[in-house]
Every structure is written in structure tokens, then in C-alpha cells.
Design an enzyme around this catalytic site. Structure first.
Site, mmCIF file in Angstrom:
data_model
loop_
_atom_site.group_PDB
_atom_site.id
_atom_site.type_symbol
_atom_site.label_atom_id
_atom_site.label_comp_id
_atom_site.label_asym_id
_atom_site.label_seq_id
_atom_site.Cartn_x
_atom_site.Cartn_y
_atom_site.Cartn_z
ATOM 1 N N CYS A 337 17.516 -30.667 51.299
ATOM 2 C CA CYS A 337 18.491 -31.574 52.362
ATOM 3 C C CYS A 337 19.992 -30.739 52.366
ATOM 4 O O CYS A 337 20.268 -31.023 53.617
ATOM 5 C CB CYS A 337 18.508 -33.044 51.928
ATOM 6 S SG CYS A 337 18.134 -33.166 50.025
ATOM 7 N N ARG A 366 12.104 -25.898 40.819
ATOM 8 C CA ARG A 366 12.582 -26.957 39.949
ATOM 9 C C ARG A 366 12.080 -26.387 38.437
ATOM 10 O O ARG A 366 10.983 -26.029 38.397
ATOM 11 C CB ARG A 366 12.102 -28.336 40.077
ATOM 12 C CG ARG A 366 12.566 -28.660 41.572
ATOM 13 C CD ARG A 366 12.075 -30.205 41.941
ATOM 14 N NE ARG A 366 12.309 -30.433 43.321
ATOM 15 C CZ ARG A 366 12.046 -31.338 44.012
ATOM 16 N NH1 ARG A 366 11.351 -32.463 43.522
ATOM 17 N NH2 ARG A 366 12.515 -31.620 45.184
ATOM 18 N N GLN A 384 7.820 -28.045 50.025
ATOM 19 C CA GLN A 384 7.862 -29.340 50.708
ATOM 20 C C GLN A 384 7.459 -29.397 52.297
ATOM 21 O O GLN A 384 8.153 -28.482 52.900
ATOM 22 C CB GLN A 384 9.001 -29.967 50.494
ATOM 23 C CG GLN A 384 9.256 -30.355 49.122
ATOM 24 C CD GLN A 384 10.645 -31.101 48.692
ATOM 25 O OE1 GLN A 384 11.796 -30.546 49.380
ATOM 26 N NE2 GLN A 384 10.580 -32.091 48.159
ATOM 27 N N ASP A 386 8.915 -30.813 54.532
ATOM 28 C CA ASP A 386 10.194 -31.628 54.454
ATOM 29 C C ASP A 386 10.726 -31.815 55.722
ATOM 30 O O ASP A 386 10.501 -31.171 56.712
ATOM 31 C CB ASP A 386 11.225 -30.842 53.594
ATOM 32 C CG ASP A 386 12.261 -31.854 52.867
ATOM 33 O OD1 ASP A 386 12.215 -33.247 53.022
ATOM 34 O OD2 ASP A 386 13.089 -31.420 52.063
ATOM 35 N N HIS A 388 14.315 -34.157 57.755
ATOM 36 C CA HIS A 388 15.315 -35.057 57.724
ATOM 37 C C HIS A 388 15.830 -35.677 58.793
ATOM 38 O O HIS A 388 15.880 -34.829 59.817
ATOM 39 C CB HIS A 388 16.747 -34.473 56.794
ATOM 40 C CG HIS A 388 16.325 -33.955 55.500
ATOM 41 N ND1 HIS A 388 15.873 -32.650 55.094
ATOM 42 C CD2 HIS A 388 16.277 -34.747 54.387
ATOM 43 C CE1 HIS A 388 15.495 -32.480 53.866
ATOM 44 N NE2 HIS A 388 15.779 -33.697 53.168
ATOM 45 N N LYS A 473 13.048 -46.761 49.237
ATOM 46 C CA LYS A 473 12.096 -45.657 49.688
ATOM 47 C C LYS A 473 10.680 -46.245 49.703
ATOM 48 O O LYS A 473 10.433 -47.450 49.242
ATOM 49 C CB LYS A 473 12.129 -44.504 48.800
ATOM 50 C CG LYS A 473 11.739 -44.863 47.309
ATOM 51 C CD LYS A 473 11.904 -43.822 46.265
ATOM 52 C CE LYS A 473 11.601 -43.990 44.902
ATOM 53 N NZ LYS A 473 11.301 -42.714 44.106
ATOM 54 N N HIS A 519 15.085 -39.070 54.460
ATOM 55 C CA HIS A 519 13.928 -37.674 53.855
ATOM 56 C C HIS A 519 12.763 -38.230 53.897
ATOM 57 O O HIS A 519 12.321 -39.492 53.701
ATOM 58 C CB HIS A 519 14.438 -37.503 52.463
ATOM 59 C CG HIS A 519 15.576 -37.521 51.911
ATOM 60 N ND1 HIS A 519 16.251 -36.299 51.492
ATOM 61 C CD2 HIS A 519 16.838 -38.274 51.776
ATOM 62 C CE1 HIS A 519 17.673 -36.609 51.101
ATOM 63 N NE2 HIS A 519 17.899 -37.675 51.301
#
Length: 645
Positions: A337, A366, A384, A386, A388, A473, A519
Site C-alpha cells: 500500500c 514478513r 499478494q 493486491d 488499492h 473489513k 485494500h
RNA sequence: GCCGAUGUAGCUCAUUUGGUAGAGCGCGUCCUUGGUAAGGACGAGGUGACGGGUUCAAAUCCCGUCAUUGGCUCCA
């Protein structure tokens, strides 16, 4: 006399002090033998606890979850009793039932316990079970309770007792063993007919890492030996579906000690499979108005300080990379992000531009604790899917709908029917914890709940207080082969990063406004998703995904040339096929293809060559007869295209 | 990170108490040329995770490291 009302609303008169067990015996002796506990006015009680006033009574057997809970709770006591006999002086923490079985946390002092001790404990448990020891409930005062456990020197029980109010403390006794316990329990230990201790683990007292680590022993019991055999068989079968095993067998991915743990290496077949998933999602996303972006794997420490990730996670993360000359510090990105925020900020935006949807298959790193790593489901480097979404408040609901549509498209294409949707909202009693205005939160939470209702999502649970500090979420969860729950897709509203990055757009009023950020990752991560997919399908991937769609099996080497001709035709039609050219008999080639879960076997011999056809056999189903190559390609394409319907 | 277990051929495993390693599958070569779930013969493959120690002698006993694994804790 008191009145007992049964679930079918029939009413019966009984003497005061009647027990559920006696009521059951009144109905039938067989039922009485199967009653584990009973629900008295909505509260689960011992089957032999006297009822002294009018009550609704529901008898609980092995068919009721609460009945099994009673069985397993009592089993935990039985195990404690056995351990107390075998290892005098040990101290007991807590011993609850769990979804499948039970555990007990025990301070073994100087005894060293491992799985080698299980048989001995199981045998002692069986011995006590055969004695049909009664579980005797006893109400005690706080002072008595403290006195008893002070005598046993059990600081854990004393700590528990100290938190209880006088008048609500009960002991249960089975054999010579007395335990602090709320109950309820089985009438006697004789119900327990099959016992298996499963594993031993360390567990911090009260889940607190700073406190003493106790030894936790997990076990399971059943009313019938057969149930235990079935359960153990289920575990064995689940192991065969384990993605780590199938991933190795099918050569999808591997790990290397030298590369490092938790860092998956995708092998060619796995990479191809993943690429097909990515392409599928890219197509779906393109249609939904997303734009692909690409960002680097690292970013300056300042970026993550601005985003807040540094403060919150910096110390537990992979440590910064230093440049040798300028002395700058970079972080491996734990999320995409911040990079995407900077893309948003690369130029000014009008309200007319929104929503902007930036998507990236972004690999993040991570530092998961070593004990937490688990194949592809928990890795230290993963990608991911991912994206946004930057939108106006009035667009939030539609954007949420759009994301759910994508998630559902994916679940449908991959035949995921069994999933849970969790909606996490804020704890409205503790608004201080959260960033963003009250108004925005209310709007977002309302939108999520409305969308969830409109979309009729199955198995939806709403959890208050589970929202992230930056926004509410919605998560999608599935179970793996062994029943463990994994989060896949996620949709999160974020009021925090737009603030931190001071994002803006110019509204129709010519004023500056702050966009809302969403997200979202429908797969979650490619690694975890593929892992769950492997277990879900046991490696029998849908045709559009599978590495090898068809294998050509020449009856003998004489037909290899024709097989190659067929292969070329298939390849030209974008089918993924191979030839089994080994000098093996056809039966053998078919068996190997079946075992390798190749969806189609194409048998070619004298007849097929003469007629320019192929004989098609479908994995798991058998012979489908003769096809021309064109007919077969058409069939496969139709089957593949169902994912987009 | 913590508690428990594990690490032997590409894979799955065996090797009774310490005496320099075996099987099945897979792989290679040859024979066989076959019609819908295992044809046959021969052969190649191992620094016993890695490092150190005890011992005349270690896959085996001890210590450390790494990795895997069942939990705990954590989880963006």
C-alpha cells in the site's frame, strides 16, 4: 411435584430432585444409556444433577455438539486423574474441551513428558474408565476451595479460584481426583470407550508469553471404538491431501535450506499454474476497471515511517538494508500500500477520476516467527493479489460490491463452496482506538452490512471490536484438509493511510477532499490460495488450471509418430499435452496417468491412426469413445470456458 | 521465539542392544510392441541434514547448528 417440558412440548410431572437421566430412563432404557448431559432451561447440566423446579429439559447425546463437549470435558478430567496418579505432585492449569477433543495444561515439574508416555497414560485412563467412576458435583465455599488447593500447592488453581465469587465455586470428583470445575460432566467415566492422546505442546499459562510455559497434552475420546478408528482414518486421509505433500509429488514448489525457510521456490509447473490464476484474475479485474501497476520490492525507511508500518512492526520485521556510501536505509516491503499511495500522489486528482483502482501482484516479505511457518500457507515471502481502490465516500458501497463480485467469481471458477465470511466492525464502546471520523465509520459499516445482506453471502459472522484500527473489513476464510482455518480474501476500508499520505482530490465544489482507500486481495496471497486449492481438489485441479491437460498414450512405439502429430494439433489449439513414449503396456500408462491425475488420456493405436481419431479416457471416469482431434479440442474449450460464465 | 517430535537413495520407509547401510516405488539400459489402473531382466543412485565430542569403532550415544513438523505466542 414439578413440571418438566421436553423439546416436543410434552409435559410430565416429576418429583422434585428428579434428574435428566431418570427422565431419559422414563422414555427408554436405550436413551438413558446415551445421555451425556442435559440442557436445563438453556444451561447445560450434569445428567445426574437434581432438578428442583419446573424446567425445560433437552437431553444431550453424542448427536449434540454440547453432548460431545461434555464427553470431551470429562475426558480431560479423566486424563488429569490418570496423570495425577502416574506423576504425583504435578499441578494442573486448565483442561477444556475443544472443537475436536480436549487438552489439559499441566505443570509437570521435574518430569519430562513426551509422546512416549502416552500409552501409559491412555492405559491408566482406560482402567479408570472401566471402573465407571461417578463424577460427583460438590458446591464449595471460596475458603474451602482455597484451602484444598493450598494443600495441593497448586498456584494455578488458586489463581483461578481467586477470580471467582464465593457461592459459584464447584468441585468435581472422579475416583480420588478432585478438580475445580464448573462442569457439567458425564454421569460416570464408563461412557468413555476409546481414548487417543494426540500430541504434546508447550502452552503459556493463560496464553501469556511472559508467564510459565506448561505442558499441554491434546487428546480425543469416543463412545465407540469404531468412532475413534474412523477419526484416525480421517486424519490419515487429510494428510494425503496436505498441500505440502501434493506440491512435492506434482512438482509445484519446493523449499531450500540455503535460500531460507519460509521462502517458497515455485517450480515450472507450479509457476505455470500460478500464472494462469493470475491471468484469470487480471482479466476479471480489467473488466472491473482495474489498472495494473508494478512497484519495487523495497522502499526507504521514511516511506514506512510515514505509513506507520515502521513504528508498529519495524522491530519484528526483516531489518533494514543499508546502502554502503550514502548511508540510506531501505526496508523489504511488508505491504504494497505505501508504494501504491505514492502512485496515487504522483499527480493531482479530480473527483471525476475516482475511483482509481491500482492492482499489482506484489511480493511482500514478513518476518514470521520460525515456529509459525507452514508450507505455502504461512511463508516469509509471498505475493499478494493486491489492489488499492481510492474512492469518494459516496462510492464506497459500489466499490465494495465490485470487490465481492470478484471474490465470488473466483470462488465459483474454483468450486469453493465451503467458506466463511467474517465482517469485522469496531467496538462502539471504545471509539478512541480507531482512526477516522464517526460519520465515516458509520457510513462504511452500514455499507458493508447492507452489501453483505444484498449479496446473500453464506456463513456470515459479524464480529464487533475485530476491525483494524484504520477501518472495518470483510474477510473470507476456508478450512484446510486438517480443519485449520485460513484467511484467504480480504476487503479492508482504510481511513488511516489517506490521512498519513495527505491524499487529496478536488471535488465538484472546487475544494480539496480526502479519498477513502480500500485494500483488497481476493486470493489473499498466491501462495496460500494455491495451498488451499491443492487441498480442496486433492491435486485434481480444474481443467483450465492443471499443468498437463491431456496425455497421449500410444498403444505401442509404432504409433509414436502419429502421437506426435496429434500433439502438434493439440498444441496448436493451445492445449497442454504430453506423450507417454515409454515402452510400457497401455494398462500401465493408463494407471500412471490416473495416479498423476491427468484429466484426459488420449489413446492412439492402429485404428485411430487409420481413422485419424483419438480414443478419449477421462480421469476417474473411464472410456469416452473415439473423437476427432477437433471434437476433443472443442470439448475441452467448452469445459475450460465455464469459468467465465 | 518457546515446548515436543523428526532428519538414512529422487520419493516412502527399514537397519533388534554402537561393528563402515537395505527394500519398494521412481530412474537408466536391454528384452518385450502390447487396446483402457502395475510385463520381464539387469543396473546406476547414499559425505546416513551439517559441525563437534565420547569410543578401538558412531546412522546408532552426547552437545551445538540448520531444516522440517504438532502445538503455544504473534500476525500487516
Amino acid at each position: 411435584m414439578i413440571t418438566i417440558t421436553l423439546p416436543d412440548n410434552s409435559k410430565k410431572q416429576y418429583k422434585e430432585g428428579v434428574t435428566a437421566l431418570e427422565i431419559a430412563r422414563d422414555i427408554s432404557e436405550g436413551l438413558a444409556r446415551n445421555v451425556l448431559s442435559a440442557k436445563i432451561n438453556g444451561e447445560v447440566w450434569d445428567a445426574i444433577r437434581p432438578i428442583d423446579k419446573d424446567a425445560d429439559v433437552r437431553l444431550l447425546t453424542s448427536r449434540d455438539e454440547e453432548g460431545m463437549a461434555t464427553l470431551w470435558h470429562s475426558s480431560a478430567h479423566l486424563m488429569a486423574e490418570a496423570i495425577n496418579t502416574l506423576y504425583p505432585g504435578v499441578k494442573f492449569g486448565i483442561g477444556p474441551n475443544i472443537e475436536k477433543g480436549f487438552y489439559y495444561d499441566i505443570d509437570f515439574g521435574d518430569y519430562e513428558i513426551s509422546e512416549k508416555d502416552f500409552e501409559k497414560i491412555e492405559n491408566k485412563m482406560m482402567e479408570f474408565a472401566r471402573e465407571k467412576q461417578l463424577f460427583i458435583r460438590q458446591e464449595v465455599s471460596k475458603a474451602e476451595a482455597i484451602e484444598y488447593f493450598t494443600g495441593k500447592n497448586d498456584e494455578y488453581k488458586l489463581e483461578l479460584i481467586n477470580e471467582l465469587d464465593d457461592g459459584e465455586i464447584t468441585f468435581y470428583r472422579s475416583g480420588d481426583f478432585v478438580d475445580l470445575c464448573r462442569g457439567p460432566h458425564l454421569p460416570d467415566t464408563g461412557f468413555i470407550k476409546a481414548i487417543k492422546l494426540l500430541n504434546v505442546a508447550g502452552a503459556y499459562w493463560r496464553g501469556d508469553i511472559k508467564r510459565k510455559q506448561l505442558t499441554r497434552i491434546y487428546g480425543i475420546t469416543f463412545l465407540k471404538k469404531k468412532d475413534l478408528t474412523d477419526y484416525l482414518q480421517f486424519i490419515e486421509e487429510a494428510k494425503l491431501r496436505d498441500h505440502r505433500r501434493i506440491g512435492k509429488d506434482l512438482e509445484l514448489f519446493t523449499f531450500s535450506q540455503l535460500v531460507g525457510s519460509g521462502l517458497p521456490l515455485w517450480l515450472p509447473r507450479g509457476a505455470e499454474l500460478r500464472e494462469r490464476l493470475e491471468n484469470f484474475l487480471k482479466k476479471v479485474q480489467r473488466e472491473a476497471g482495474y489498472e495494473q501497476v508494478i512497484t519495487p520490492h523495497i522502499g526507504k525507511v521514511e516511506l514506512f515511517k510515514l505509513s506507520g508500518h515502521y513504528d508498529k512492526y519495524g522491530e519484528d520485521s526483516f531489518q533494514p538494508i543499508d546502502t554502503p556510501i550514502e548511508g540510506e536505509q531501505f526496508f523489504l516491503k511488508p505491504m504494497n500500500c505505501p508504494h501504491h499511495c505514492e502512485i496515487y500522489k504522483s499527480k493531482p486528482h479530480s473527483y471525476k477520476d475516482l475511483p482509481i483502482r491500482l492492482a499489482e501482484f506484489g511480493t511482500v516479505y514478513r518476518y514470521e516467527q520460525s515456529g509459525e511457518l507452514h508450507g505455502l500457507t504461512r511463508a516469509r515471502g509471498f505475493t499478494q493479489d493486491d489492489a488499492h481502490i481510492f474512492c469518494r465516500p459516496d462510492q464506497l458501497k459500489d466499490e465494495f460490491i465490485g470487490v465481492i463480485d470478484i471474490v465470488m467469481k473466483i470462488f465459483k471458477a474454483l468450486d469453493f463452496k465451503d467458506f466463511i465470511t467474517q465482517i469485522s466492525l469496531r467496538d462502539s464502546n471504545d471509539k478512541e482506538k480507531y482512526i477516522g471520523s464517526d460519520e465515516n465509520w458509520e457510513k462504511a459499516e452500514k455499507a458493508i452490512l447492507e452489501v453483505s445482506a444484498e449479496k446473500k453471502l453464506p456463513n456470515t459472522i459479524i464480529k464487533y471490536g475485530e476491525a483494524a484500527f484504520y477501518g472495518p473489513k470483510m474477510d473470507f476464510m476456508v478450512r484446510d484438509a486438517l480443519g485449520r482455518e485460513w484467511q484467504l480474501g480480504t476487503i479492508q476500508v482504510d481511513y488511516n493511510l489517506p490521512d498519513r499520505f495527505e491524499m487529496e482530490y478536488v471535488g465538484s465544489d472546487n475544494q480539496k477532499h480526502r479519498p477513502i482507500m480500500i485494500h483488497r486481495a481476493p486470493f489473499g496471497s498466491m501462495e496460500r490460495f494455491v495451498a488451499v486449492l491443492i487441498e480442496h481438489t486433492a491435486g485434481k485441479f480444474p481443467l483450465w488450471l492443471t499443468p498437463v491437460q491431456a496425455i497421449i498414450l500410444p498403444i505401442s512405439e509404432k504409433y509414436n509418430k502419429y502421437a506426435k502429430k496429434v500433439l502438434t494439433l493439440l498444441n496448436n489449439s493451445d492445449l497442454r499435452a504430453r506423450i507417454d513414449e515409454r515402452s510400457e503396456k497401455t494398462g500401465r500408462k493408463i494407471r500412471d496417468a490416473e495416479v498423476n491425475k491427468i484429466p484426459y488420456m488420449l489413446i492412439v493405436g492402429e485404428r485411430e491412426e487409420a481413422e485419424s481419431t483419438i480414443s478419449v479416457r477421462k480421469q476417474g471416469e473411464g472410456d469416452l469413445g473415439e473423437f476427432t482431434v477437433d471434437q476433443f479440442v472443442k470439448r475441452v474449450n467448452e469445459e475450460v470456458n465455464t469459468i467465465y460464465s
